[in-house]
Design an enzyme around this catalytic site. Structure first.
Site, mmCIF file in Angstrom:
data_model
loop_
_atom_site.group_PDB
_atom_site.id
_atom_site.type_symbol
_atom_site.label_atom_id
_atom_site.label_comp_id
_atom_site.label_asym_id
_atom_site.label_seq_id
_atom_site.Cartn_x
_atom_site.Cartn_y
_atom_site.Cartn_z
ATOM 1 N N THR A 18 0.836 -1.193 0.000
ATOM 2 C CA THR A 18 0.000 0.000 0.000
ATOM 3 C C THR A 18 0.872 1.245 0.000
ATOM 4 O O THR A 18 2.094 1.173 0.035
ATOM 5 C CB THR A 18 -0.967 -0.015 1.205
ATOM 6 O OG1 THR A 18 -2.013 0.910 0.979
ATOM 7 C CG2 THR A 18 -0.249 0.322 2.503
ATOM 8 N N GLY A 19 0.228 2.407 -0.016
ATOM 9 C CA GLY A 19 0.969 3.656 -0.153
ATOM 10 C C GLY A 19 1.095 4.421 1.138
ATOM 11 O O GLY A 19 0.962 3.867 2.231
ATOM 12 N N GLY A 20 1.349 5.724 1.001
ATOM 13 C CA GLY A 20 1.439 6.591 2.164
ATOM 14 C C GLY A 20 2.819 6.620 2.782
ATOM 15 O O GLY A 20 3.743 5.950 2.329
ATOM 16 N N ASP B 140 -0.758 -0.030 -4.687
ATOM 17 C CA ASP B 140 -1.375 1.198 -5.157
ATOM 18 C C ASP B 140 -0.740 2.411 -4.492
ATOM 19 O O ASP B 140 0.027 2.284 -3.539
ATOM 20 C CB ASP B 140 -2.896 1.194 -4.928
ATOM 21 C CG ASP B 140 -3.288 0.844 -3.504
ATOM 22 O OD1 ASP B 140 -2.482 1.060 -2.576
ATOM 23 O OD2 ASP B 140 -4.408 0.351 -3.305
ATOM 24 N N SER B 141 -1.031 3.584 -5.047
ATOM 25 C CA SER B 141 -0.504 4.851 -4.551
ATOM 26 C C SER B 141 1.025 4.772 -4.498
ATOM 27 O O SER B 141 1.650 4.378 -5.481
ATOM 28 C CB SER B 141 -1.131 5.180 -3.203
ATOM 29 O OG SER B 141 -0.865 6.501 -2.830
ATOM 30 N N ASP C 26 -9.904 10.638 -9.197
ATOM 31 C CA ASP C 26 -8.782 10.866 -8.286
ATOM 32 C C ASP C 26 -8.013 12.104 -8.719
ATOM 33 O O ASP C 26 -7.515 12.167 -9.843
ATOM 34 C CB ASP C 26 -7.860 9.642 -8.309
ATOM 35 C CG ASP C 26 -6.571 9.847 -7.528
ATOM 36 O OD1 ASP C 26 -6.547 10.723 -6.642
ATOM 37 O OD2 ASP C 26 -5.604 9.125 -7.812
ATOM 38 N N LYS D 71 -14.340 3.773 -13.824
ATOM 39 C CA LYS D 71 -15.337 4.843 -13.765
ATOM 40 C C LYS D 71 -15.880 4.988 -12.351
ATOM 41 O O LYS D 71 -16.327 4.017 -11.736
ATOM 42 C CB LYS D 71 -16.471 4.556 -14.752
ATOM 43 C CG LYS D 71 -17.401 5.750 -14.956
ATOM 44 C CD LYS D 71 -18.332 5.526 -16.133
ATOM 45 C CE LYS D 71 -19.389 4.496 -15.846
ATOM 46 N NZ LYS D 71 -20.398 4.414 -16.926
ATOM 47 N N GLY D 72 -15.808 6.219 -11.847
ATOM 48 C CA GLY D 72 -16.294 6.474 -10.502
ATOM 49 C C GLY D 72 -15.303 6.144 -9.411
ATOM 50 O O GLY D 72 -15.599 6.303 -8.227
ATOM 51 N N GLY D 73 -14.102 5.685 -9.794
ATOM 52 C CA GLY D 73 -13.081 5.331 -8.812
ATOM 53 C C GLY D 73 -12.314 6.550 -8.337
ATOM 54 O O GLY D 73 -12.213 7.558 -9.037
ATOM 55 N N HIS E 129 -8.999 7.634 -5.235
ATOM 56 C CA HIS E 129 -7.661 7.249 -4.786
ATOM 57 C C HIS E 129 -7.807 6.549 -3.435
ATOM 58 O O HIS E 129 -7.889 7.189 -2.406
ATOM 59 C CB HIS E 129 -6.783 8.499 -4.631
ATOM 60 C CG HIS E 129 -5.337 8.197 -4.395
ATOM 61 N ND1 HIS E 129 -4.447 8.043 -5.417
ATOM 62 C CD2 HIS E 129 -4.612 8.029 -3.263
ATOM 63 C CE1 HIS E 129 -3.246 7.801 -4.936
ATOM 64 N NE2 HIS E 129 -3.325 7.782 -3.621
#
Length: 461
Positions: free
Chosen positions: A73-75, A173-174, A385, A434-436, A438
Site C-alpha cells: 500500500t501507499g502513504g 497502489d498509490s 482521483d 469509472k467512478g473510482g 484514490h
C-alpha cells in the site's frame, strides 16, 4: 556433529514455523471467519532485528491453483491493513458510531480473495505492526525496503513451499505502486541468475493510481482540474503560459506561483481522493466520546496516545477512524499474534515521524525494463482521483512508446461501461475505473473485482 546439525535445523524450522499464527476469528466479526487467515512475522534485517508483519488470506476459490498476490500500500509508513479492510480484502468495517467497544467488521463480497491468495505486508519497517528491535532498523528508503521485501518473499515461500508452484504477482497502489516495478525487476534478475527458491513470476504485476516519483504525478492535476471544471479557462491558460519550463511544485516566477496558489485553493474545495465525495472536517475526540466502554478499552491498551481526529460518520474516512480503535484493542492484538512490546501503539500512517529515503527518483524505467522482459502489467486509475490523476498515469504509460494492440475502448460490468482501457503490444494494459478515486477499489469494489478477475485470468477487460 551431523546429528547436532540436523537437530539445529529442525529446531530452526520449528521456531520459524511458530511465527505463523492461524486466525480462526477476529474481534468485531460475528462467528468464524469464512476464509483462511494467517498472520506472522518475517525477519528481514538480522543485525537490527527488523521484522515485517503480514496477513495471508487464502483464496476463497481454489487456493492450491489460484495465483499468489503480494500486496503493498501507499502513504508514509501506512499500514497495509488499509488495503485489506478498505480496498481488496474480505473484511470491512461497519459504518456506525464508535461507542467505545471494538468496532464491528463485516464480510466484503468483492474481495480479491475470490480469485487469488493474497499476502498483505506491513512495509516498510515501522508501518502497521512491523517493527525493529534496534532503532537503526528504521533507517530505510525505497531501495532498501524493496530489497527487504525480496528477502521477505524468499523466506515466506520457504515456509509456504506448497504455494511455490502457483503463479505469482506483485501488486500495490498509490506510493506502493512506485515500489512494485523496482521489486519486480530485482526478482526477475534473481530468476535469471537462478536464485532459489525460484518464484513463479512468469505472470506479472499490477499497480493502481500509482506514484512514479516523476513530476507528472502531480503536474497532471492542472489539466485534470481544468478538464473536470475545477479551474477556469483563464487560470489554466495562465499556468500553461507562465509555468512552461518547470515542475509546478517549484515555480520560478511570481505569476506562476500566484496561479498555482489559486489552483490549490480551488482544489482544496474538493475531496482530493475523490472529487465528487464530501470534503470532510475533522475534530479531536472530546469528553463526549468518553463512554464507559471506551474508558475500558483505553485501560486495556494503556491509554491511547494518538487518537486520530474524528470525521463525520458519512465521511469516507470514518472507517479509518474506526480502524485505530480496532487495531489497538488487546483482543485484536491477541487474535493477530502481535508480539509483546513490539509496538506500543498502532497508527494507520506515521505522517513523517519515522525516517524514510525516497531514493527511487523515477519508477518509469523499471516499468519499461520489466515489461520488455515479457511480464504482464495492469496499470489502472480511478477517474475521479485528483491526488494522482489518470491523465498523468496515462501520459507516462504512453511515453514507453509501445505499440497499441487494442485502442481506447470501454470495458463493461453488467452491461454498463465500468471504465476505459487500452492494451499495448508488450502485455501492458492501462485502464480507468469509472467512478473510482484514490484508490479505485475503495470507491468501486464491484468494478475493480471484475477488472482484477479478468486480468488475472489473462482475459480482456
Amino acid at each position: 556433529m551431523a546429528l547436532q546439525l540436523v537437530f539445529l535445523l529442525c529446531l530452526f524450522n520449528f521456531v520459524s514455523a511458530a511465527e505463523r499464527n492461524l486466525v480462526a476469528s477476529l474481534p468485531g466479526y460475528e462467528g468464524a471467519l469464512p476464509f483462511r487467515l494467517e498472520t506472522g512475522y518475517v525477519n528481514v534485517d538480522e543485525d537490527n532485528g527488523a521484522e515485517l508483519f503480514y496477513y495471508f488470506i487464502q483464496s476463497e476459490n481454489d487456493p492450491r491453483r489460484d495465483p499468489v498476490l503480494l500486496w503493498l500500500t501507499g502513504g508514509d509508513h501506512c499500514t497495509v491493513f488499509s488495503g485489506l479492510a478498505f480496498e481488496i480484502g474480505p473484511v470491512k468495517f461497519a459504518r456506525e458510531p464508535y461507542n467505545g467497544s471494538v468496532p464491528r467488521l463485516q464480510y466484503n463480497p468483492y474481495s480479491w480473495t475470490k480469485a487469488a491468495n493474497i499476502i498483505f505486508v506491513d512495509s516498510p519497517v515501522g508501518a502497521g505492526f512491523s517493527f525493529s528491535r534496534d532503532p537503526k532498523g528504521y533507517n530505510i528508503g525505497d531501495v532498501s525496503s524493496s530489497l527487504q521485501l525480496k528477502t521477505f518473499l524468499y523466506k515466506w515461500f520457504e515456509e509456504h513451499s506448497d504455494f511455490l508452484a502457483n503463479p505469482f504477482y506483485v501488486g500495490g497502489d498509490s506510493y506502493g505502486g512506485k515500489i512494485v516495478p523496482y521489486l519486480m525487476q530485482k526478482i526477475s534478475e534473481d530468476i535469471e541468475a537462478q536464485v532459489t527458491p525460484a518464484l513463479n513470476l512468469k505472470q506479472g504485476y499490477l499497480v493502481g493510481n500509482p506514484a512514479t516519483g516523476e513530476s507528472i504525478d502531480t503536474d497532471s492535476r492542472v489539466p485534470y482540474a481544468h478538464g473536470v471544471g475545477i479551474i477556469s479557462d483563464q487560470l489554466y491558460e495562465a499556468i500553461m503560459e507562465h509555468c512552461k519550463e518547470e515542475s509546478y511544485s517549484n515555480p520560478s516566477t511570481i505569476i506562476c506561483a500566484q496561479s498555482l496558489e489559486r489552483l490549490h485553493e480551488l482544489l482544496d474545495e474538493c475531496s482530493k481522493p475523490h472529487i465528487l465525495y464530501k470534503k470532510c472536517f475533522y475534530v479531536s475526540p472530546g469528553p463526549n466520546d468518553e463512554s464507559p466502554r471506551r474508558i475500558i478499552l483505553k485501560k486495556e491498551i494503556n491509554e491511547l496516545k494518538r487518537p486520530p481526529p474524528r470525521p463525520p460518520i458519512d465521511c469516507q474516512d470514518y472507517v479509518n477512524y474506526l480502524s485505530y480503535f480496532w487495531a489497538n484493542s488487546k483482543a485484536t492484538r491477541d487474535a493477530l499474534g502481535i508480539k509483546k512490546d513490539s509496538k506500543d501503539e498502532w497508527v494507520r500512517c506515521h505522517d513523517g515521524d519515522l525516517p524514510y529515503f525516497k531514493d527511487i527518483k523515477s519508477s518509469i524505467k523499471y516499468h519499461q525494463n520489466v515489461t520488455l522482459k515479457g511480464y504482464r502489467a495492469l496499470v489502472y486509475s480511478g477517474d475521479h482521483d485528483s491526488v494522482i490523476p489518470f491523465i498523468g498515469t496515462q501520459a507516462w504509460v504512453r511515453s514507453l512508446n509501445f505499440s497499441i494492440v487494442s485502442d481506447w475502448r470501454a470495458w463493461h460490468v453488467d452491461g454498463q461501461s465500468a471504465g476505459f482501457s487500452v492494451a499495448y503490444a508488450n502485455n501492458m494494459t492501462f485502464a480507468t475505473v469509472k467512478g473510482g478515486g484514490h484508490t479505485a477499489p475503495e470507491y468501486q469494489p464491484e468494478r475493480c473485482l471484475a477488472m482484477f478477475k479478468r486480468w488475472i485470468s489473462n482475459k480482456p477487460l
